[in-house]
Each structure stands twice: as structure tokens, then as C-alpha cells.
Design an enzyme around this catalytic site. Structure first.
Site, PDB file in Angstrom:
ATOM      1  N   HIS A 110     -16.407   8.364  20.860  1.00 17.92           N
ATOM      2  CA  HIS A 110     -15.882   8.279  22.229  1.00 17.92           C
ATOM      3  C   HIS A 110     -16.800   8.961  23.234  1.00 17.92           C
ATOM      4  O   HIS A 110     -17.730   9.663  22.857  1.00 17.92           O
ATOM      5  CB  HIS A 110     -14.476   8.893  22.263  1.00 17.92           C
ATOM      6  CG  HIS A 110     -13.509   8.125  21.406  1.00 17.92           C
ATOM      7  ND1 HIS A 110     -13.351   8.389  20.054  1.00 17.92           N
ATOM      8  CD2 HIS A 110     -12.716   7.070  21.687  1.00 17.92           C
ATOM      9  CE1 HIS A 110     -12.468   7.538  19.551  1.00 17.92           C
ATOM     10  NE2 HIS A 110     -12.073   6.723  20.514  1.00 17.92           N
ATOM     11  N   TYR A 161      -1.035  -1.458  21.304  1.00 18.44           N
ATOM     12  CA  TYR A 161       0.257  -1.464  20.628  1.00 18.44           C
ATOM     13  C   TYR A 161       1.405  -1.638  21.610  1.00 18.44           C
ATOM     14  O   TYR A 161       2.469  -2.125  21.239  1.00 18.44           O
ATOM     15  CB  TYR A 161       0.409  -0.213  19.757  1.00 18.44           C
ATOM     16  CG  TYR A 161      -0.212  -0.440  18.400  1.00 18.44           C
ATOM     17  CD1 TYR A 161       0.477  -1.163  17.430  1.00 18.44           C
ATOM     18  CD2 TYR A 161      -1.494  -0.010  18.107  1.00 18.44           C
ATOM     19  CE1 TYR A 161      -0.094  -1.425  16.190  1.00 18.44           C
ATOM     20  CE2 TYR A 161      -2.072  -0.269  16.874  1.00 18.44           C
ATOM     21  CZ  TYR A 161      -1.362  -0.979  15.914  1.00 18.44           C
ATOM     22  OH  TYR A 161      -1.920  -1.256  14.698  1.00 18.44           O
ATOM     23  N   ARG A 165       1.364  -3.749  24.037  1.00 22.92           N
ATOM     24  CA  ARG A 165       1.481  -5.206  24.043  1.00 22.92           C
ATOM     25  C   ARG A 165       2.307  -5.685  22.857  1.00 22.92           C
ATOM     26  O   ARG A 165       3.246  -6.463  22.985  1.00 22.92           O
ATOM     27  CB  ARG A 165       0.074  -5.810  23.950  1.00 22.92           C
ATOM     28  CG  ARG A 165       0.022  -7.268  23.470  1.00 22.92           C
ATOM     29  CD  ARG A 165      -1.345  -7.612  22.860  1.00 22.92           C
ATOM     30  NE  ARG A 165      -1.650  -6.802  21.701  1.00 22.92           N
ATOM     31  CZ  ARG A 165      -1.230  -7.050  20.462  1.00 22.92           C
ATOM     32  NH1 ARG A 165      -0.485  -8.082  20.213  1.00 22.92           N
ATOM     33  NH2 ARG A 165      -1.556  -6.230  19.468  1.00 22.92           N
ATOM     34  N   LEU A 178       6.562  -4.457   8.215  1.00 27.28           N
ATOM     35  CA  LEU A 178       6.436  -4.880   9.602  1.00 27.28           C
ATOM     36  C   LEU A 178       6.432  -6.401   9.739  1.00 27.28           C
ATOM     37  O   LEU A 178       7.140  -6.973  10.576  1.00 27.28           O
ATOM     38  CB  LEU A 178       5.148  -4.293  10.193  1.00 27.28           C
ATOM     39  CG  LEU A 178       4.743  -4.786  11.575  1.00 27.28           C
ATOM     40  CD1 LEU A 178       5.787  -4.411  12.614  1.00 27.28           C
ATOM     41  CD2 LEU A 178       3.385  -4.206  11.971  1.00 27.28           C
ATOM     42  N   LYS A 188       0.861  -1.196   0.000  1.00 26.09           N
ATOM     43  CA  LYS A 188       0.000   0.000   0.000  1.00 26.09           C
ATOM     44  C   LYS A 188       0.892   1.238   0.000  1.00 26.09           C
ATOM     45  O   LYS A 188       1.943   1.239   0.651  1.00 26.09           O
ATOM     46  CB  LYS A 188      -0.870   0.034   1.266  1.00 26.09           C
ATOM     47  CG  LYS A 188      -1.877  -1.083   1.332  1.00 26.09           C
ATOM     48  CD  LYS A 188      -3.114  -0.747   0.528  1.00 26.09           C
ATOM     49  CE  LYS A 188      -3.608  -2.017  -0.183  1.00 26.09           C
ATOM     50  NZ  LYS A 188      -4.771  -1.792  -1.037  1.00 26.09           N
ATOM     51  N   HIS A 221      -2.006   5.933  15.124  1.00 22.14           N
ATOM     52  CA  HIS A 221      -3.014   5.017  15.676  1.00 22.14           C
ATOM     53  C   HIS A 221      -3.826   5.652  16.807  1.00 22.14           C
ATOM     54  O   HIS A 221      -4.629   4.991  17.443  1.00 22.14           O
ATOM     55  CB  HIS A 221      -2.355   3.731  16.168  1.00 22.14           C
ATOM     56  CG  HIS A 221      -1.842   2.863  15.058  1.00 22.14           C
ATOM     57  ND1 HIS A 221      -2.652   2.423  14.034  1.00 22.14           N
ATOM     58  CD2 HIS A 221      -0.603   2.382  14.796  1.00 22.14           C
ATOM     59  CE1 HIS A 221      -1.923   1.700  13.195  1.00 22.14           C
ATOM     60  NE2 HIS A 221      -0.681   1.657  13.618  1.00 22.14           N
ATOM     61  N   GLN A 271       3.252  -5.629   4.189  1.00 20.34           N
ATOM     62  CA  GLN A 271       3.930  -4.533   4.884  1.00 20.34           C
ATOM     63  C   GLN A 271       5.237  -5.032   5.494  1.00 20.34           C
ATOM     64  O   GLN A 271       5.348  -6.180   5.924  1.00 20.34           O
ATOM     65  CB  GLN A 271       3.038  -3.872   5.937  1.00 20.34           C
ATOM     66  CG  GLN A 271       2.568  -4.767   7.068  1.00 20.34           C
ATOM     67  CD  GLN A 271       1.785  -4.014   8.161  1.00 20.34           C
ATOM     68  OE1 GLN A 271       1.797  -2.787   8.193  1.00 20.34           O
ATOM     69  NE2 GLN A 271       1.135  -4.759   9.025  1.00 20.34           N
ATOM     70  N   LYS A 281      12.467   4.878  12.607  1.00 16.87           N
ATOM     71  CA  LYS A 281      11.255   5.494  13.149  1.00 16.87           C
ATOM     72  C   LYS A 281      11.160   5.276  14.654  1.00 16.87           C
ATOM     73  O   LYS A 281      11.506   4.219  15.161  1.00 16.87           O
ATOM     74  CB  LYS A 281      10.026   4.871  12.492  1.00 16.87           C
ATOM     75  CG  LYS A 281       9.334   5.826  11.547  1.00 16.87           C
ATOM     76  CD  LYS A 281       7.987   5.296  11.117  1.00 16.87           C
ATOM     77  CE  LYS A 281       7.496   6.132   9.944  1.00 16.87           C
ATOM     78  NZ  LYS A 281       6.701   5.360   9.013  1.00 16.87           N
TER      79      LYS A 281
END
Lengths: 736, 736
Positions: free
Chosen positions: B468, B259, B261, B147, B134, B417, B145, B199
Site C-alpha cells: 500500500h 464487499y 457491493r 455462502l 476448507k 478482508h 462454502q 455473524k
């Protein structure tokens, strides 16, 4: 010993005569817990963990009750309201205190029962009908419906039975006259009460159990006889007639498992009392040991966690851990020595404080944890087993501890609590509902929700045909939603077979009266495979044109469709005007694909796809429940509908297929797409239906069956594309 | 012993020189499991149940892998697709086989790793960027990706480390060159790879962990140094900088617990490898033992079942039983000897097959089952602890085993995120979400749902402010939904106190930049009472007129309102046009009552009521999620909104109150109605706010607090109706 003789009948006179203090000391409990059993319990508390835990709960309840001031308020409230909950609490406290007195011998518990009953004696005779009574329900005095008064009496009379020995004659007289006789008279002889007392219905069972048990304790043979044989003592109503009429020979209760659970308590408890007081009646052998079958069948009508299939007016929160079933399993074990219920007693992890509970405690003590075996089975409905029935299909998959359960319902209506769900199906994966029944629209005892009674939406949605996984003709419910009409007719079992359960479990049934001039037949098979799947063939025949809607109320999240739909993005309207359709928002609509249309959703760790044979004259509709629901009474559940219009004869053929897996913990996903490649109707005529399903791995299944009842060894032959196909029996499945 | 020296650095040359068979035999694993630890594990399998179970799972996985043909497909698929899942399976099999080889010594497992790696060596160097990449994500080669490629390498290099001793020099050379060097180069030196490698982000952590561990195993100091200090080795990026920047001093990770975790695995695993190879770095002491705090804090950020609070882009299916946290708890125990994690290890009922897992197994062996203690706490956010934070309020009720948890979030954005949820709250009852966060809109790895990636609705709904439990101004998200702008500003903690947790747990925070010209301040207190309740005071100040919407995304079934609403019965429209409002169907609208407006719902066994101070200029809106959702990507959740229009300054005061009980098994209902009688703002000026809440039993609570930061011992005085009220510190609560 010497009290055995007192238990025999014809002694009413003696009771009346011997009302002196000397005799008073001689009374012993007659109902579910004898003096020696109570003593035994107290001696074995240390030995049987389950018994200790169960009694400790009872004693704790009693001790808590004794701490508070006794309060017997004048009844004013609806279900869930203060006086309603208080009188419920009171009967439970009476019962707990009675039990605790017998087991511990401590007088204070008996005193509590006596005092509370004297308070009831003060108000009960003067009470009018309950102010919150409803026109359509028999009113109680303590509660808005007479049913709850009966439940009060079932507990109250047991409590009194347990402590009567310690109450002096004067107070006995007051209590018996102003509470128990007064209540029994109201419940069995007043205008509304007598009707209910003579009803072949669970309300009737609670009523006869309450009055009958009261009869034993008061030594009133008339009460007992009326309870057993009906007000007229002609055996046209009463307990025995209820056993005859409310259950099928397989032990299926016509109102369905939710009410079967509820009714089993008075059935089993009263039977136990009968057996202890009139053993000659051999009540547990009555009708080929019907009460044993009734208990065992309701235990089978549950998902993997013991929750009852939510057929008819059912709340989904009930499983076989409830008190009613604790009584039932204990009594079954005691009277039939049936070890098959022991795994359930282990799961219940509780016994009743009764003779039966004592025996059950002994039996499970030290027993290794066992699994309750649930098998595929066909359960006939109707007093003679001829009013259709239920098919329970059960098959394990290759996934560890995963069992699929399909329920195919072709049973009778089940009276006023019945739903218009002829030929409906349900699908469970262990305890997960995959294709669901809404159950009842009701928040039991929640005052803010119509006083905890059935909500209006129970009739306008929950009972309608479109709330179920079946076919709806011309947007009307079966029998036009009239249960009394529906009660007159039951579906017909064409054939069923679960004799080779690893290969196929199948049933076929028809319903010719739900819609005038429309014959419906559904054949449902759970087929063995790496992941078992369902073949679902639903045929409709009529001389007139109709709209046929095959509905599926699925649970889970929509994953994909292989058809292109128009979603309603910025405006929603109801799918129809009436008969439940007014409650469904139409979310999306599509034309069917030429060939197969597939709809896939995710529920927990599995994907599920319904693949249906369609063409572009079909409409596919996605719906969500919630329209026309001014009080937000409905859960917002989801539906998928395959529709066809202007058809005389039509057959829906669908494969319902669990597939793949979704494991968000391992972040692993397998086979999210359906594996069905083609579905074909190879043949369909008046006599036979033959369908062929092919999967992407080229494995294929040909299912051929007779559309009419046939002998299990009859020979059949059909010609398909010039080739002959032959088989014996009602059906055959050929795997390639 | 003699291998200790090999672990030291500066030996790269030696490795390159000594590539002969004799040396080959001398290699010993350098990363998480030493040879002697593996031997110890094999000797203690029978002693430690948890270890046996954990290793048995690994060995079973390895054995299953060995049964099948090795397949290393050319990557083509999206998340959830075949090649994606296959490469994930492969790295797991490599890792399992590597572990099994070390523990059992059986060569076949090493052979399997060698053969599979040789297959990877054949294709890897020639692979182009992944075809399903992407634009907005760094592409991998094996996966869409980068990652996932890093995750592959973290596992692959460990597997190689474990079996390297048994591979001959020629194959070592091929594997190291064509798999590990090639991959490390791609991930840290290619155009996109280098960016990610540098990063300050969880993707960066996976990348440096993968490359750094590869550096140790290949004896490549340059790789290790770049991993630790960034590509330029200037410490401006790299692992240490990530530890500095991504966590607050309290161990809060800016992307949130989900994240945290995920990122903890590379943080902890790489730290363990560093500690074994460069113990002088004292990585576990780095930044005041930050890694210990990071692990402990994420364990605290969970509900009663260990599920992470679904803050920011979070999937709700993750709890601390996941593999990442198994590594983390084991490593924390090994390196800090911190017994507080042992209850979590007991719950995980699994250890990693590492030296840390071995130590953890010893520690929990025979240990009585303990509960993991969760306390109220204030967690500061930001690298220096000055970027707001989170308040976790926890209080037990009088109901057995019931704990309420309120989360008040005034933390920083959390990068891409992050959600626009400034000053948002969440409420849990044990593991039940009462006021919820939607979490992320994503079906992880489900191909049919946008290839398993974040769905469009993640931006259009899940991240918006209206998703929220906070205030939305003029129907726009905070920071107009621009996370880069939001990243620049954090809310400000005004005060917080959990020092008398039985009485009150309180925090107050402000956010002045979410909307230009609007100052927001929220003060949230969990107040001790028979059933604890929340006082929620949300103030808005502006010089311009605005619409303020206080939104509550509740879970459960609507029970009652004390205001009369107009339900949308036959037609639904979206509540708004954009910023999430386009996804909410408007179900009903009402004018506020003069005084209090109450909204009650049922969740599981409890009723909950939000009582808000209103007048008839307020609008009350009931909503349901699902409009403008063409692919049915959204769950259909429910909202209740208190709205006010054309206001400059406005304060919402609400009581959020659990009450009563609903027990469908016992058919018992208590207190279905709210017990709040009045809410009053006694005072509000620039400096102080004083509110008074009175319950129906006449019990009252006066909460007074400073609107500005003050010293904890500062004295305050306000005059209310001529009476003085004085207190010390930021706030006071007076109970009558």
C-alpha cells in the site's frame, strides 16, 4: 475556368514576369483545396455534421493561434523539447489559419500566416544545422532531423498556397525566397538533404512531396520534375520510383503498416496535388491504381479497433483515426469513388478540409453506420510481389462479436526499421494482443527518453529475433542482426490458401538464409471449429547441431502449466548474454513432458493454451523482459520458450488454442483447461508433413501438406502406417 | 387487495391447514414482484426500452434453460469447476424462469422451475458437507462454502415464490420440505450454518436474507424472526443488528466498497421483501434511512467508470453495473424516490425485473442523459462514525473531462478482508489508477488458481502494509499483520475539510497503535491549481530508532529520476524477507539528493512526479512485484520507496504532481518534467506543521495545520523566522 490554364506548366516565366499587384489578386490555391471547394465547404457546414465538426476543430485551432504572440524561436531542442514542439505547433497553426482563411474569407487568418512566415524568413536562411542532430540521421535546421523539416514544409507550403492571394508582391518575394526556396534548396540540394531527397524511403517521400508541392506553388517546374523523377530527373529516384519500389503490387509497404500510415500522407497528399496540377500524369492510375491498394491494404493491417499491427519499428498507439489516414481515406474516396472506405471515414468521424474531404462529407452524410469489412487475405511483398508476404487469417468464434486474427509474417526486411522476425506470428482477439510483437522501443517526443528518439533498446531488444514469436537459432538474431544483409533476402512463400475461410486459412513459407546452413519452414493454419485454433508446424533442417528456441511473447497472466518447473524464487538472472537474451529474466525452467507440454494464460475474457509436442530433451523456459535495462526503458513483458539443443533437424508442432471464458462481472468461468488431447507427427519427410491433433471430445484434425511448392491441382499421396492418404493441391485437412 | 391480508403475519397455521388445490391457486408472489407488477411489466415492455432490454435478457436466459435437459449433479468441484458452475447456472435459470412465468403467464416456465426443484429435492436432504470444503470456511452442501448455498437460496426461493401458484400441493410439500426447509435448516441451524447466520458479516447477511425470505414464502414466522433478530431472537444478531453494526452512519461498510457491493444485494433485496410483508417495520427508515446512505455511498466510492476503489480484499473488475447494484439502485429509487440514482440507472442500462425495476424504468424513460455527480466528501467509519474514515478528494483539471480523485483511508480494519493499509492513499485520474492498491490476490472462480479462492499471496502480499501507499515501520505490517488485533483500533480523524473544494480539500489523521511506541500522522491535501497537486505530510514519532519506509505503488512507465541510482542489471534479489518485502524485487537503489528527490512516471496521457524532501541519509528504492511467487499468482507491479533508517522522529513531505501531456496520436508532448522547485518544512513542533512548496514559475503555497484536533473556529499562531503567522481553524493555505 480561367485559372485552369494557370495550373498548366511552362508558365514559370509568366509568374516571374507578372509579379505586380494586379496579378497578385489573381492567385488561387493550387494544392488540395480550390477556391470553389472552399466556398462549397463554407456553404455546407450546416448540412454535413462531420464537415462542421472537422472545420470547427481547424477554426478553433486557428483562433487560438491568433490569440497568442507569434514566436519563431531559434531551434535548440530535442524532440519533445520546447523549440521542437513550438515549430511543430507553428506549422499546424499556419495550416489551420490558411484553411480558415479560405473557408471564411476573413483576412486576419491570412495576415497571421503572412506574419509568421515573415518571421521564419528572418531566421531561416541563417540557420545552421540543428544543434541536436545525430550522426546517423540527416539533420534538419528547424528540427533535429531533416524529416521534420520536410513535414514542416508540407504544411507550410499548403498554408502559403491558401493565403498567397492576399499577400502583396514584396512580401511574397521575401517569403518565397527566404522560406520556401531556401527550405526546398536545403532539403533537396544540400549535401545531406539531397541524399534523403533521392532515397527510396519514407523520408524521401516526405522530402519529394514537400519540394514538389513547393514547386507547384512557386511555379517552379524544375522543383516539380526533380520531385517526380529524382534530382537527376532520370526516374531512378523520385516520387514515381518510390511508388514503384516501396510498395508491393498488393499495396504492402516494405517498412510495415506503422510507417505505411506515416508515408501515406505525403504519398496521397502529393498525388492529389499532382493530379490537380498535372492531371495528364494520371497519378492515381499509376501502377494499376497502386495508391488505392496502398491505402486499402494499410486499413486491413489493423486490429478490431483499427490499430496497426505493430510490425517492425512501430508504436502501438497509432490507429487509422490518425490525420494521415484521414487524408488518405478522403483522397481514395474522391479519386476512386471507392465506397469501401466510407465505414472508416465514419469511424474517423473527421474529414480533411480539402476537396476530398468535402466529397467524403457528402458521401457519409446520412449514411447508416456500416462496419468496415476485414477479410482473411494473403498480401505479397516486394516490388514484384515475389519477396514473401504476410498472411492475415481472420475467423469469428461462436462468441458474439469475437474475431480472432492471426498474422503470419514472411515478408522482406523493411530496411532499417525492419525487425529480425522472419516467419514470426502474431495473434489478436479483436483488439487484444494475445501473442505480441514488442513494436518499437521508443517514447515518441518524450525528451526524458533519449530526446524522444529510438532508444538503444530498440536495437538490443525490439528488433532482435527473440523479441518475436519465431525460432531463434543458437541465441542469435536472424541474419546476425544485420539489416543490410537481411535486406538482400526475403522468405519464400511455399503455398497459401484462404479460399475456404470458414474451414481453414493456411500459409507455408520458408527462410533459408537467416542462419547459414539452416533451413526454416513454418506452416501456420487457422482452423475452423467451435473455437478456432492454430496449427503451427515449424521445421528446421541443418547438417550441423544447433540450439533451436521457439519463442512466444504472450500477453496475459500465467494460469497453469501441465509441466513441473523450477521457479527462480529469490534470485533472477538473464537468460543469455546478447541478441536480446540479455534483456530476459529467466523466471522458471522445466523439462518437457513426454508427449505434450501445455502452457495456459488468461487474457481478458479468454484462456489460451499453447500445447507443444515435446519430450524430456526439451527445455521450457518462462521469461520476463527487463534485465540489463539501466534506464527502465523496456516494458516488462512475458515470454514462453520451447527449446531444444544439439539438434540437426527438428520440428516444433504446437496448437495455439483459445478456450473457455472468464467473466468477473458475472463471476462465471468456463473451460479454464486446454481441450487438446494429443498431437502426433504422422509423417515427415522431404516432401510431406502430416500432423494429427485430437481433442478431448475425440474430434480430430489431420493436416497434410507439401513441404515444397506445388501446383494447386497437383496430386499427392503419402502412406501412413500402411494406409494411403491422397489429396489434390498443396494441402488437405481431414476432420473426424 | 384480498391478498394483502395473506401477506400479514400470524397466518402460518392457515397456510399449513389450507394445503388443498383450491388454495393452491390462490398463492401470489410475496417477495419482490407482485402479480400486478408483473402484469404491468408485461404491458409496458413496448413503452420502456430499458425494461424491454432487461426482460428480454431474462426471457432469453429462461428460454435457453428450457431447451436443455435439467441436471442437478452431486456436488464435487471447487469454484470454477463443473458442478460449482452448474449449480450457479441452475439458480440463475430458476430465477429467470420464475420471472418469465410471472411476466408472460406461460406455464412451461413454471413447470421448469417445479421440475428442477423436484430434482434438488431428490438429492438435497442426503447431501453431506461439500467435499472441497476448507477448514477456515463454513462449508456448504451444493458449494464448497456455505455462502454460495445462501446465494442459491436467495435466488431459489424467489423463483419458487414466483411459480408457487402453479404447483400442486403434493409437489409443493415435497419441494418445501426437501429443498427449502432442509436448506434453511442447514444454513441457520446446523453447527457451522448457525454460526454464519449469526455473524455480523456479509456472509451473515446473505444467510439471514435467504432464510428470512424463505420464511415469508413458507409462511414460517419463526424463520423470519430469527432472520431479523438472530437465532435467539434477542436482536443481538440478525438483520437489524447487521444494519446497526456493519455500516457507519454515513453508510460506509466496514469491509470496504467491494464487499459493500456484494452485501448490498441481500441487504436491499431482503429489505424490499420485509417492506412488502411487514411494512410496519419501516425497514427503509431504519437507522435514519441507513440503506439509502449505504447505496449512495458505495456509488460514490468509485472511479470515473464506476469501478469500486479496490480497498481491502477487492477484485478490480467490479463496477456499479453489476447485478447487485442494479437491485440496489432500483430499490433506492422505488422506496426513497431519490432521483440522484437515476443517472446510474441510465448507465446500468438495465433494471431488475421487480416492482422497483418497473418504477425505475418509468423514471428513466425519455430522461435526458445525465451525469452522476461525484463530490468530494469525508465518510466517517464505525457504527457510531467514530472509527476514522475515508476522505474522497475530487478536483477537475483544466484538461477537458479530467478529474483527479485522491482517496485517503484512515478507516477501521474491515475484519478478515481488511488490509493493513492505515493512512494509505490512492490516486486516480478519471478511471486510471495512478497510485494503486493491489486489491485482492485472487482469480475468482478460476479453478487453476487455488480453486478460485483467495490465493496464499493475498495474505503474504496483498494485505501487507508494503502493498500500500503508506509508511511501513521496520519492514513489518501494521499490527504485525494480525487483523484481530487491528480490528480493536481505528485511526483517529484529526481534522478534515472539503468546504472550499476548488481551493483545497484536506484531511489529517493519526494512527498510534499500528506499531508499538510509534505515532503516525498523515495530512493529505489536494490543492487547486492549473493542474491540482497533492501535498502529503507523513510524520512519525517514537522514542526508539526505527526504519521508516514511505511506499508508493505507482502505475505506469518510469520516465526519469533526478537522483542517480544503481540499477540491478544482471541479478535481482528480493527487497526483504517477510511481510510482503519478500515479494518485491529490488530493481535499483539510490541515495537521496540534498533537498528534493524526484521520481517521474508516465501513465496514459499524463506525467506524474513525486517530489520528496530528502537528504543523503535517505535511500530511494525502485521495486517490482514478483519474487517468491512460485505459481505466478502476482501481477508484476511497480513500487517506489523513500526510506530512512535509525530515526526516532521523522517527517516525509512530498508533492504528488500530475503534469504535462503525452499524445502519441498527435505526437505531441508537453511538460514532461516536474515543476516543483523547492519544498521546505518551515516549522514542525508538537502543535503545528508548516510546509512551503515553491514551483518553478515562482508560485508558492504555504500550508499550516494543527497536529491536534481543534475547534473549527479556534485561533492559531506560529512564529516562523521571527514572523507571525495566524489563522483560524485547523489549517490554512496561503498562496503567493
Amino acid at each position: 475556368m480561367k485559372f485552369k490554364t494557370i495550373k498548366a506548366f511552362g508558365l514559370t516565366a509568366l509568374f516571374l514576369v507578372l509579379s505586380d499587384a494586379a496579378f497578385a489578386q489573381q492567385y488561387e490555391p493550387l494544392l488540395l483545396l480550390s477556391k470553389s471547394e472552399a466556398k462549397n465547404i463554407s456553404q455546407h457546414l450546416g448540412d454535413y455534421k462531420i464537415l462542421e465538426k472537422s472545420f470547427s476543430k481547424v477554426k478553433k485551432g486557428a483562433d487560438k493561434a491568433l490569440e497568442s504572440k507569434i514566436e519563431v524561436p531559434v531551434p535548440v531542442d530535442n524532440g519533445g523539447g520546447y523549440t521542437h514542439e513550438k515549430h511543430k505547433k507553428n506549422y499546424r497553426e499556419l495550416y489551420y489559419a490558411g484553411l480558415t482563411f479560405q473557408v471564411t474569407g476573413e483576412k486576419k487568418y491570412a495576415k497571421f500566416v503572412e506574419e509568421m512566415l515573415l518571421e521564419y524568413a528572418k531566421i531561416y536562411p541563417g540557420l545552421p544545422l540543428h544543434p541536436k542532430r545525430k550522426a546517423e540521421q540527416n539533420s534538419g535546421k528547424l528540427f533535429w532531423q531533416g524529416l521534420n523539416d520536410c513535414v514542416w514544409l508540407v504544411h507550410g507550403i499548403q498554408a502559403y498556397d491558401l493565403v498567397k492571394e492576399s499577400i502583396d508582391p514584396k512580401n511574397r518575394e521575401i517569403i518565397e525566397r527566404d522560406v520556401f526556396r531556401s527550405m526546398a534548396a536545403f532539403l533537396s540540394e544540400s549535401e545531406g538533404g539531397k541524399d534523403t531527397f533521392n532515397k527510396i524511403h519514407n523520408h524521401g517521400t516526405w522530402s519529394v512531396a514537400a519540394v514538389g508541392m513547393t514547386g507547384y506553388v512557386l511555379g517552379d517546374k524544375d522543383m516539380v520534375d526533380r520531385a517526380l523523377y529524382g534530382s537527376a530527373k532520370d526516374k531512378k529516384t523520385g516520387f514515381l520510383k518510390q511508388i514503384d519500389m516501396l510498395f508491393s503490387p498488393d499495396g504492402y509497404y516494405s517498412e510495415g503498416p506503422y510507417y505505411q500510415r506515416y508515408a501515406l500522407q505525403p504519398f496521397m497528399v502529393f498525388a492529389e496535388a499532382i493530379n490537380r496540377n498535372q492531371p495528364d500524369l494520371k497519378i492515381f492510375d499509376y501502377r494499376n491504381q497502386l495508391l488505392k491498394k496502398a491505402s486499402n491494404t494499410v486499413l486491413q493491417l489493423t486490429d478490431a479497433n483499427g490499430y496497426f499491427f505493430p510490425i517492425n519499428d512501430a508504436l502501438k498507439e497509432k490507429n487509422y483515426m490518425t490525420e494521415e489516414l484521414v487524408f488518405a481515406t478522403n483522397i481514395v474516396f474522391e479519386n476512386y469513388n471507392d465506397a469501401s472506405v466510407l465505414p472508416v471515414i465514419q469511424q474517423q468521424n473527421e474529414v480533411s478540409i480539402t476537396g476530398a474531404g468535402l466529397k467524403s462529407s457528402e458521401a457519409v452524410n446520412g449514411l447508416k453506420k456500416q462496419e468496415f469489412v476485414k477479410n482473411p487475405m494473403i498480401i505479397a511483398d516486394g516490388p514484384e510481389g515475389k519477396s514473401g508476404g504476410l498472411a492475415l487469417f481472420r475467423m469469428h468464434t461462436k462468441k458474439k462479436d469475437e474475431q480472432l486474427t492471426a498474422v503470419f509474417k514472411f515478408a522482406s526486411q523493411g530496411m532499417g526499421h525492419g525487425h529480425f522476425d522472419r516467419l514470426g506470428i502474431l495473434l489478436f482477439n479483436n483488439d487484444k494482443e494475445i501473442l505480441q510483437d514488442y513494436g518499437a522501443a521508443r517514447f515518441l517526443n518524450v525528451e526524458s527518453k533519449s530526446g524522444g528518439r529510438y532508444l538503444d533498446e530498440n536495437k538490443t531488444w525490439a528488433q532482435t529475433s527473440v523479441a518475436h514469436n519465431t525460432v531463434i537459432v543458437d541465441e542469435k538474431s536472424h541474419y546476425d542482426g544485420n539489416w543490410k544483409e537481411a535486406e538482400k533476402q526475403a522468405p519464400k512463400t511455399i503455398f497459401s490458401d484462404v479460399s475456404a475461410p470458414e474451414k481453414i486459412q493456411i500459409a507455408s513459407a520458408s527462410e533459408a538464409n537467416a542462419y547459414p546452413g539452416v533451413e526454416m519452414q513454418r506452416t501456420v493454419a487457422l482452423v475452423g471449429a467451435d473455437t478456432p485454433f492454430i496449427i503451427d508446424v515449424f521445421s528446421l533442417k541443418s547438417k550441423e547441431n544447433h540450439q533451436y528456441d521457439l519463442n512466444f511473447m504472450f500477453r496475459g497472466h500465467i494460469m497453469e502449466t501441465d509441466f513441473k518447473y523450477e521457479p527462480a524464487l529469490t534470485s533472477l538472472s538473464p537468460l543469455g548474454k546478447d541478441n536480446g537474451y540479455q534483456h530476459l529474466w529467466k523466471l522458471a525452467e522445466a523439462k518437457g513432458n513426454q508427449g505434450l507440454s501445455k502452457f495456459t494464460w488468461l487474457n481478458d475474457s479468454r484462456f489460451y493454451t499453447i500445447s507443444t509436442l515435446t519430450d524430456d530433451t526439451n527445455n521450457l523456459v518462462l521469461t520476463r523482459l527487463g534485465a540489463n535495462d539501466p534506464n527502465f526503458n523496456l516494458r516488462n513483458e512475458s515470454g514462453y520458450m520451447v527449446r531444444t539443443k544439439d539438434k540437426k533437424n527438428y520440428t516444433f508442432v504446437s496448437i495455439i488454442e483459445p478456450h473457455g471464458s472468464f467473466d468477473p462481472k458475472l463471476e462465471s468461468v468456463q473451460d479454464p483447461h486446454s481441450k487438446v488431447e494429443t498431437i502426433q507427427i504422422l509423417k515427415q519427410d522431404e516432401n510431406y508433413t502430416v500432423v494429427l491433433v485430437t481433442f478431448k471430445n475425440k474430434k480430430s484434425y489431420t493436416l497434410a501438406f507439401s513441404n515444397k511448392e506445388a501446383k494447386s491441382d497437383s496430386k499427392h499421396k503419402v502412406s501412413i502406417n500402411g494406409k494411403n492418404m491422397e489429396w489434390r493441391g498443396n494441402y488437405t485437412l481431414i476432420t473426424n
